[in-house]
Design an enzyme around this catalytic site. Structure first.
Site, PDB file in Angstrom:
ATOM      1  N   ALA A  78     -58.173  34.118 -41.009  1.00  0.00           N
ATOM      2  CA  ALA A  78     -56.758  34.041 -41.373  1.00  0.00           C
ATOM      3  C   ALA A  78     -56.579  33.141 -42.587  1.00  0.00           C
ATOM      4  O   ALA A  78     -57.361  32.211 -42.805  1.00  0.00           O
ATOM      5  CB  ALA A  78     -55.930  33.513 -40.199  1.00  0.00           C
ATOM      6  N   ASP A  79     -55.555  33.437 -43.353  1.00  0.00           N
ATOM      7  CA  ASP A  79     -55.205  32.570 -44.472  1.00  0.00           C
ATOM      8  C   ASP A  79     -53.748  32.810 -44.836  1.00  0.00           C
ATOM      9  O   ASP A  79     -53.161  33.817 -44.440  1.00  0.00           O
ATOM     10  CB  ASP A  79     -56.105  32.812 -45.685  1.00  0.00           C
ATOM     11  CG  ASP A  79     -56.293  31.546 -46.509  1.00  0.00           C
ATOM     12  OD1 ASP A  79     -55.282  31.060 -47.068  1.00  0.00           O
ATOM     13  OD2 ASP A  79     -57.408  31.026 -46.575  1.00  0.00           O
TER      14      ASP A  79
END
Length: 202
Positions: A78-79
């Protein structure tokens, strides 16, 4: 004889406390193994205006990096990116920089893009990105001083120099989009995909 197969292991390829809390609160079992990825190198190949594409690319890169070291495991990368004034905003290196950034955002809107990706055995199986629009209110300098003093250097870990789940909520007039996306994970889409892959019960 036992014929049921074990639930596939899930690894969160992120050290984010907010993402960890979201999954824990949703009742998802997982391990944490932050990805070691050169984010600067990934960003170099992207148009600064493509904040959504960058969030997805970083999530994919992190998921793949960890999945290559964990055969058979499902890995969630995730980012989050922040688009403001035609460009991308990075984490502030100091509280003075955070102060300047928040003053520049005062009375204006910016966009958060949260990307997520699931990988297994070094291959991306699924990815998605979601956006939230953040309308910053016209706060006073006095409020900004009090906010920075109360939140301290923990803000430097947040791309926008705020935590919506904390005092940062007072920075905004309104938010258009999903709350979990603001915190850094398109949680509904992630949970749906985890069910589809048999990682959690459907």
């Amino acid at each position: 004889m036992v014929t049921a197969t074990a639930t596939p292991a899930l690894i969160l390829a992120s050290g984010s406390a907010a993402r960890r809390a979201m999954l824990e609160n949703a009742g998802v079992a997982f391990q944490v193994r932050p990805a070691d990825v050169d984010e600067t190198a990934v960003k170099t190949g992207f148009d600064p205006a493509d904040a959504a594409g960058l969030a997805r690319a970083l999530a994919c890169r992190k998921a793949v990096a960890v999945s290559e070291t964990a055969p058979g495991a499902w890995v969630l990368g995730a980012d989050q990116t922040l688009a403001f004034d035609g460009g991308l905003v990075s984490k502030a290196p100091s509280l003075d920089a955070a102060r300047a950034r928040l003053k520049s955002m005062r009375g204006r809107a910016h966009h958060l893009h949260s990307g997520a990706a699931l990988a297994r055995d070094g291959q991306v199986v699924w990815s998605a990105v979601d956006m939230a629009t953040m309308q910053v209110r016209d706060f006073s300098d006095e409020f900004l001083d009090a906010y920075l003093a109360a939140e301290g250097e923990g803000l430097l870990a947040c791309v926008g120099s705020y935590r919506l789940e904390g005092m940062g909520a007072q920075l905004f007039d309104r938010v258009e989009g999903d709350y979990f996306t603001v915190l850094g994970l398109p949680l509904w889409a992630v949970l749906d995909q985890l069910r589809r892959q048999g990682v959690i019960a459907s």
